[in-house]
Scaffold this motif. Structure first.
Motif, mmCIF file in Angstrom:
data_model
loop_
_atom_site.group_PDB
_atom_site.id
_atom_site.type_symbol
_atom_site.label_atom_id
_atom_site.label_comp_id
_atom_site.label_asym_id
_atom_site.label_seq_id
_atom_site.Cartn_x
_atom_site.Cartn_y
_atom_site.Cartn_z
ATOM 1 N N ASP A 97 0.848 -1.197 0.000
ATOM 2 C CA ASP A 97 0.000 0.000 0.000
ATOM 3 C C ASP A 97 0.887 1.252 0.000
ATOM 4 O OD1 ASP A 97 -1.803 2.015 0.492
ATOM 5 O OD2 ASP A 97 -2.418 1.280 2.467
ATOM 6 N N VAL A 98 0.700 2.122 -1.000
ATOM 7 C CA VAL A 98 1.465 3.378 -1.049
ATOM 8 C C VAL A 98 0.517 4.583 -1.014
ATOM 9 C CG1 VAL A 98 3.492 2.409 -2.181
ATOM 10 C CG2 VAL A 98 1.592 3.254 -3.580
ATOM 11 N N SER A 99 -0.642 4.412 -0.384
ATOM 12 C CA SER A 99 -1.580 5.531 -0.261
ATOM 13 C C SER A 99 -1.000 6.575 0.697
ATOM 14 C CB SER A 99 -2.932 5.026 0.246
ATOM 15 O OG SER A 99 -2.785 4.416 1.516
ATOM 16 N N LEU A 100 -1.612 7.751 0.735
ATOM 17 C CA LEU A 100 -1.077 8.859 1.529
ATOM 18 C C LEU A 100 -1.006 8.553 3.018
ATOM 19 C CD1 LEU A 100 -2.764 11.966 -0.165
ATOM 20 C CD2 LEU A 100 -0.452 11.069 -0.505
ATOM 21 N N SER A 101 -1.837 7.635 3.482
ATOM 22 C CA SER A 101 -1.804 7.291 4.909
ATOM 23 C C SER A 101 -0.463 6.696 5.315
ATOM 24 C CB SER A 101 -2.928 6.308 5.243
ATOM 25 O OG SER A 101 -2.797 5.129 4.471
ATOM 26 N N MET A 102 0.292 6.207 4.327
ATOM 27 C CA MET A 102 1.590 5.608 4.631
ATOM 28 C C MET A 102 2.647 6.652 4.988
ATOM 29 S SD MET A 102 1.546 2.262 4.554
ATOM 30 C CE MET A 102 3.161 1.660 4.082
ATOM 31 N N MET A 103 2.293 7.957 4.898
ATOM 32 C CA MET A 103 3.249 8.989 5.312
ATOM 33 C C MET A 103 3.187 9.243 6.823
ATOM 34 S SD MET A 103 1.660 12.755 4.364
ATOM 35 C CE MET A 103 1.249 12.410 2.661
#
Length: 327
Positions: A97-103
């Motif tokens: 998963d590389v969605s923004l939540s991964m920041m």
């Protein structure tokens, strides 16, 4: 090392009945010989002519011979032992998963950066025969590396993972299945395509589409993976207090353990939770052991055969030394 976990021809154990009969016959013969000795009328003459074989040492050769027969019977029964053997034919798609939540920085330095480090360690520790591929997904899914034994290419692609908006978990699963299918058709021989597994690492719930049971939804695709014989091992990565900043506003990004566990269950796979970089590494270590090695039952008769033969030889030598005859 004497070890066993099953027998290929257990009916050979019937020979133990013969061993038991021989032991019983030996005991009976010794008792009879003693009675015959006591009936001898001239004990003084008997003491001069009979060999001095008093005491327990005279029974050692017979006991060793019985032990040898038992050991050889076990060897004939085909004992097997569990052996851990590296797999040389399997496919794994690492789906990240590389969605923004991964920041989110609840896992230092961030969820994505910690995931990259752990994923590269996972790639390094996999046994050489495993074909490893990489899929990234956010609003859409991308096959970044087709399954390969070249770990350098996979690790470089992991380094190049970048964030994007939305989370299409079902698309990530679908892309992984397509890559596995294509690779299996290329390398499949008479035995068919190699066994495959998807390792899905995500931190949040699906947003495209919202309905997990929609045709593109993660639950639907997990069911399709089950039918295709591709279990999905899910790793829910992150904490319940993670946040990200979007246009100056803090947005909570809690992990969705329930959805990840359901995906694993629907596909016939396993669910793992990792709330820190260290826990994620431990999960990957566990998966490396499960995926990279298999337990096979191998022949374990040699030690039993060697010991049985040695016991028989020692029994014969002692019999000659103690009594000038075989027991």
């Amino acid at each position: 090392m004497l070890s066993l976990s099953g027998f290929t021809t257990p009916w050979w154990f019937l020979l133990l009945l013969v061993v038991a009969a021989l032991v019983a016959g030996y005991v009976w013969a010794q008792k009879r010989a003693r009675k015959e000795t006591l009936r001898f009328s001239n004990l003084a003459v008997l003491d001069r002519v009979a060999p001095k074989r008093q005491g327990w040492p005279k029974h050692v050769p017979a006991a060793l011979l019985a032990v040898a027969m038992i050991l050889l019977t076990v060897a004939l029964s085909g004992p097997t032992a569990e052996q851990r053997i590296p797999r040389n034919r399997a496919t794994v798609m690492l789906t990240v998963d590389v969605s923004l939540s991964m920041m989110a920085k609840d896992v230092e330095p961030s969820r994505l950066e910690a995931a990259k480090v752990a994923a590269k360690e996972f790639a390094d520790k996999l046994t050489p025969g495993i074909n490893l591929g990489l899929v990234s997904f956010a609003g859409t899914a991308t096959v970044m590396v087709m399954p390969t034994t070249d770990r350098a290419g996979v690790k470089q692609a992991i380094d190049n993972l970048s964030l994007s908006e939305a989370t299409a978990t079902g698309d990530g699963i679908n892309a992984s299945m397509s890559a596995i299918d294509s690779f299996g058709k290329m390398v499949g021989g008479p035995g068919g395509a190699p066994p495959a597994r998807i390792v899905l690492m995500a931190d949040g719930g699906q947003t495209i589409p919202r309905d997990l049971n929609a045709p593109r939804g993660a639950y639907t695709k997990a069911g399709e993976a089950k039918k295709a014989g591709i279990p999905i091992t899910t790793i829910s990565f992150g904490t319940d207090y993670g946040t990200i900043d979007i246009e100056g506003q803090s947005q909570p990004v809690e992990v969705d353990d329930e959805a990840m566990e359901e995906i694993a269950g629907l596909s016939g796979g396993e669910f793992h939770k990792a709330a820190s970089a260290e826990q994620l590494r431990r999960v990957y270590d566990t998966l490396g052991e499960q995926i990279g090695y298999e337990i096979k039952h191998t022949d374990a008769s040699r030690p039993w055969l060697v010991l049985g033969t040695l016991a028989a030889i020692v029994a014969a030598v002692l019999s000659l030394l103690l009594g000038r005859r075989l027991p």
